[in-house]
Design a protein around this motif. Sequence first.
Motif, PDB file in Angstrom:
ATOM      1  N   GLN A  13      70.217 -13.895  38.227  1.00  0.00           N
ATOM      2  CA  GLN A  13      70.137 -12.438  38.307  1.00  0.00           C
ATOM      3  C   GLN A  13      68.984 -12.026  39.209  1.00  0.00           C
ATOM      4  O   GLN A  13      68.004 -12.762  39.369  1.00  0.00           O
ATOM      5  CB  GLN A  13      69.963 -11.810  36.926  1.00  0.00           C
ATOM      6  N   VAL A  14      69.107 -10.820  39.786  1.00  0.00           N
ATOM      7  CA  VAL A  14      68.086 -10.299  40.697  1.00  0.00           C
ATOM      8  C   VAL A  14      67.213  -9.300  39.955  1.00  0.00           C
ATOM      9  O   VAL A  14      67.708  -8.344  39.354  1.00  0.00           O
ATOM     10  CB  VAL A  14      68.732  -9.635  41.931  1.00  0.00           C
ATOM     11  N   LEU A  15      65.917  -9.535  39.997  1.00  0.00           N
ATOM     12  CA  LEU A  15      64.908  -8.633  39.433  1.00  0.00           C
ATOM     13  C   LEU A  15      64.263  -7.909  40.605  1.00  0.00           C
ATOM     14  O   LEU A  15      63.763  -8.546  41.525  1.00  0.00           O
ATOM     15  CB  LEU A  15      63.852  -9.437  38.656  1.00  0.00           C
ATOM     16  N   ARG A  16      64.324  -6.566  40.591  1.00  0.00           N
ATOM     17  CA  ARG A  16      63.704  -5.788  41.680  1.00  0.00           C
ATOM     18  C   ARG A  16      62.507  -5.042  41.120  1.00  0.00           C
ATOM     19  O   ARG A  16      62.613  -4.309  40.148  1.00  0.00           O
ATOM     20  CB  ARG A  16      64.693  -4.811  42.305  1.00  0.00           C
ATOM     21  N   LEU A  17      61.355  -5.251  41.754  1.00  0.00           N
ATOM     22  CA  LEU A  17      60.111  -4.570  41.415  1.00  0.00           C
ATOM     23  C   LEU A  17      59.728  -3.736  42.630  1.00  0.00           C
ATOM     24  O   LEU A  17      59.338  -4.288  43.657  1.00  0.00           O
ATOM     25  CB  LEU A  17      59.001  -5.576  41.103  1.00  0.00           C
ATOM     26  N   GLY A  18      59.888  -2.414  42.546  1.00  0.00           N
ATOM     27  CA  GLY A  18      59.675  -1.584  43.726  1.00  0.00           C
ATOM     28  C   GLY A  18      60.715  -1.946  44.757  1.00  0.00           C
ATOM     29  O   GLY A  18      61.908  -1.817  44.517  1.00  0.00           O
ATOM     30  N   GLN A  19      60.267  -2.426  45.929  1.00  0.00           N
ATOM     31  CA  GLN A  19      61.207  -2.849  46.976  1.00  0.00           C
ATOM     32  C   GLN A  19      61.314  -4.364  47.085  1.00  0.00           C
ATOM     33  O   GLN A  19      61.963  -4.874  47.991  1.00  0.00           O
ATOM     34  CB  GLN A  19      60.758  -2.270  48.324  1.00  0.00           C
ATOM     35  N   VAL A  20      60.683  -5.086  46.182  1.00  0.00           N
ATOM     36  CA  VAL A  20      60.681  -6.550  46.231  1.00  0.00           C
ATOM     37  C   VAL A  20      61.741  -7.098  45.273  1.00  0.00           C
ATOM     38  O   VAL A  20      61.767  -6.747  44.099  1.00  0.00           O
ATOM     39  CB  VAL A  20      59.285  -7.106  45.869  1.00  0.00           C
ATOM     40  N   GLU A  21      62.620  -7.955  45.815  1.00  0.00           N
ATOM     41  CA  GLU A  21      63.668  -8.572  45.008  1.00  0.00           C
ATOM     42  C   GLU A  21      63.314 -10.025  44.733  1.00  0.00           C
ATOM     43  O   GLU A  21      62.925 -10.757  45.643  1.00  0.00           O
ATOM     44  CB  GLU A  21      65.018  -8.484  45.722  1.00  0.00           C
ATOM     45  N   LEU A  22      63.470 -10.413  43.462  1.00  0.00           N
ATOM     46  CA  LEU A  22      63.203 -11.787  43.044  1.00  0.00           C
ATOM     47  C   LEU A  22      64.431 -12.301  42.309  1.00  0.00           C
ATOM     48  O   LEU A  22      65.159 -11.526  41.690  1.00  0.00           O
ATOM     49  CB  LEU A  22      62.002 -11.829  42.083  1.00  0.00           C
ATOM     50  N   LYS A  23      64.645 -13.604  42.384  1.00  0.00           N
ATOM     51  CA  LYS A  23      65.771 -14.210  41.681  1.00  0.00           C
ATOM     52  C   LYS A  23      65.220 -15.261  40.727  1.00  0.00           C
ATOM     53  O   LYS A  23      64.306 -16.005  41.079  1.00  0.00           O
ATOM     54  CB  LYS A  23      66.746 -14.847  42.665  1.00  0.00           C
ATOM     55  N   LEU A  24      65.765 -15.288  39.503  1.00  0.00           N
ATOM     56  CA  LEU A  24      65.375 -16.304  38.532  1.00  0.00           C
ATOM     57  C   LEU A  24      66.180 -17.562  38.803  1.00  0.00           C
ATOM     58  O   LEU A  24      67.414 -17.533  38.788  1.00  0.00           O
ATOM     59  CB  LEU A  24      65.625 -15.821  37.100  1.00  0.00           C
ATOM     60  N   GLU A  25      65.475 -18.660  39.094  1.00  0.00           N
ATOM     61  CA  GLU A  25      66.120 -19.946  39.319  1.00  0.00           C
ATOM     62  C   GLU A  25      65.658 -20.917  38.241  1.00  0.00           C
ATOM     63  O   GLU A  25      64.460 -21.070  38.014  1.00  0.00           O
ATOM     64  CB  GLU A  25      65.767 -20.491  40.707  1.00  0.00           C
ATOM     65  N   VAL A  26      66.635 -21.514  37.570  1.00  0.00           N
ATOM     66  CA  VAL A  26      66.344 -22.481  36.512  1.00  0.00           C
ATOM     67  C   VAL A  26      67.100 -23.752  36.841  1.00  0.00           C
ATOM     68  O   VAL A  26      68.318 -23.720  37.029  1.00  0.00           O
ATOM     69  CB  VAL A  26      66.771 -21.942  35.125  1.00  0.00           C
ATOM     70  N   GLU A  27      66.383 -24.881  36.899  1.00  0.00           N
ATOM     71  CA  GLU A  27      67.036 -26.161  37.190  1.00  0.00           C
ATOM     72  C   GLU A  27      67.980 -26.528  36.060  1.00  0.00           C
ATOM     73  O   GLU A  27      67.632 -26.427  34.888  1.00  0.00           O
ATOM     74  CB  GLU A  27      65.993 -27.270  37.371  1.00  0.00           C
ATOM     75  N   GLY A  28      69.204 -26.919  36.429  1.00  0.00           N
ATOM     76  CA  GLY A  28      70.178 -27.355  35.435  1.00  0.00           C
ATOM     77  C   GLY A  28      70.899 -26.222  34.739  1.00  0.00           C
ATOM     78  O   GLY A  28      71.720 -26.466  33.876  1.00  0.00           O
ATOM     79  N   ALA A  29      70.604 -24.971  35.071  1.00  0.00           N
ATOM     80  CA  ALA A  29      71.287 -23.838  34.436  1.00  0.00           C
ATOM     81  C   ALA A  29      72.281 -23.244  35.412  1.00  0.00           C
ATOM     82  O   ALA A  29      72.017 -23.134  36.598  1.00  0.00           O
ATOM     83  CB  ALA A  29      70.275 -22.775  34.026  1.00  0.00           C
ATOM     84  N   ALA A  30      73.421 -22.848  34.875  1.00  0.00           N
ATOM     85  CA  ALA A  30      74.428 -22.195  35.715  1.00  0.00           C
ATOM     86  C   ALA A  30      73.979 -20.774  35.977  1.00  0.00           C
ATOM     87  O   ALA A  30      73.532 -20.075  35.071  1.00  0.00           O
ATOM     88  CB  ALA A  30      75.778 -22.205  35.008  1.00  0.00           C
ATOM     89  N   ALA A  31      74.073 -20.347  37.202  1.00  0.00           N
ATOM     90  CA  ALA A  31      73.652 -19.006  37.561  1.00  0.00           C
ATOM     91  C   ALA A  31      74.633 -17.985  37.013  1.00  0.00           C
ATOM     92  O   ALA A  31      75.835 -18.180  37.018  1.00  0.00           O
ATOM     93  CB  ALA A  31      73.558 -18.860  39.078  1.00  0.00           C
TER      94      ALA A  31
END
Length: 180
Positions: free
Chosen positions: A81-99
């Motif tokens: 999932q995409v987390l947006r803080l202001g204009q900055v977008e971050l994605k949560l990446e977890v090894e071994g987890a299905a997106a």
Amino acid sequence: MAKLVIQNQGMTGRAHELNVDRTTVGRVEDNTFQIADPSVSSHHCEVHLQGGEFLIRDLNSTNGSFINGEKITEKVLKPGQVLRLGQVELKLEVEGAAATPSPAPAVPAKKTVDSTMVMPRGVSLSDLESGGRPTGFDTNTAFSKKRNKIGIYFWIGFGIVILLIIVLLLYALWLANQHR
């Protein structure tokens, strides 16, 4: 291992591992994960690791926190999932987890970078001497500035005190005239 990876151009690939129970994210240096972008609040949000889930809690930020475009105050962020803080977008990446599938983006997908990029901190001397604004941030955005309510309350209180002093002076003058 879980990490938040910045997706924005110019910061693409910059990441922070989520290996503690509480991670603070914001623009200033005392945060666990500092993102030096003007649209990110000083103390923007917290990420809490709770039983394998990542709970995002907005810290009353100016420009808000969003998960897949939905404004949140507190919500679980799932891998992909995409987390947006202001204009900055971050994605949560977890090894071994299905997106978790994200809704189709309105803009073309951004390239992901395999390696973590090191971002220099602070402002260079040449930027200060030129007096220029930071690049990559449009100052004419729809983001609003918070109002300073303390200043308003101060002036209201000050006006009431002055009014009380005037009323007491008039009352004292009236009493003095009554005793003559």
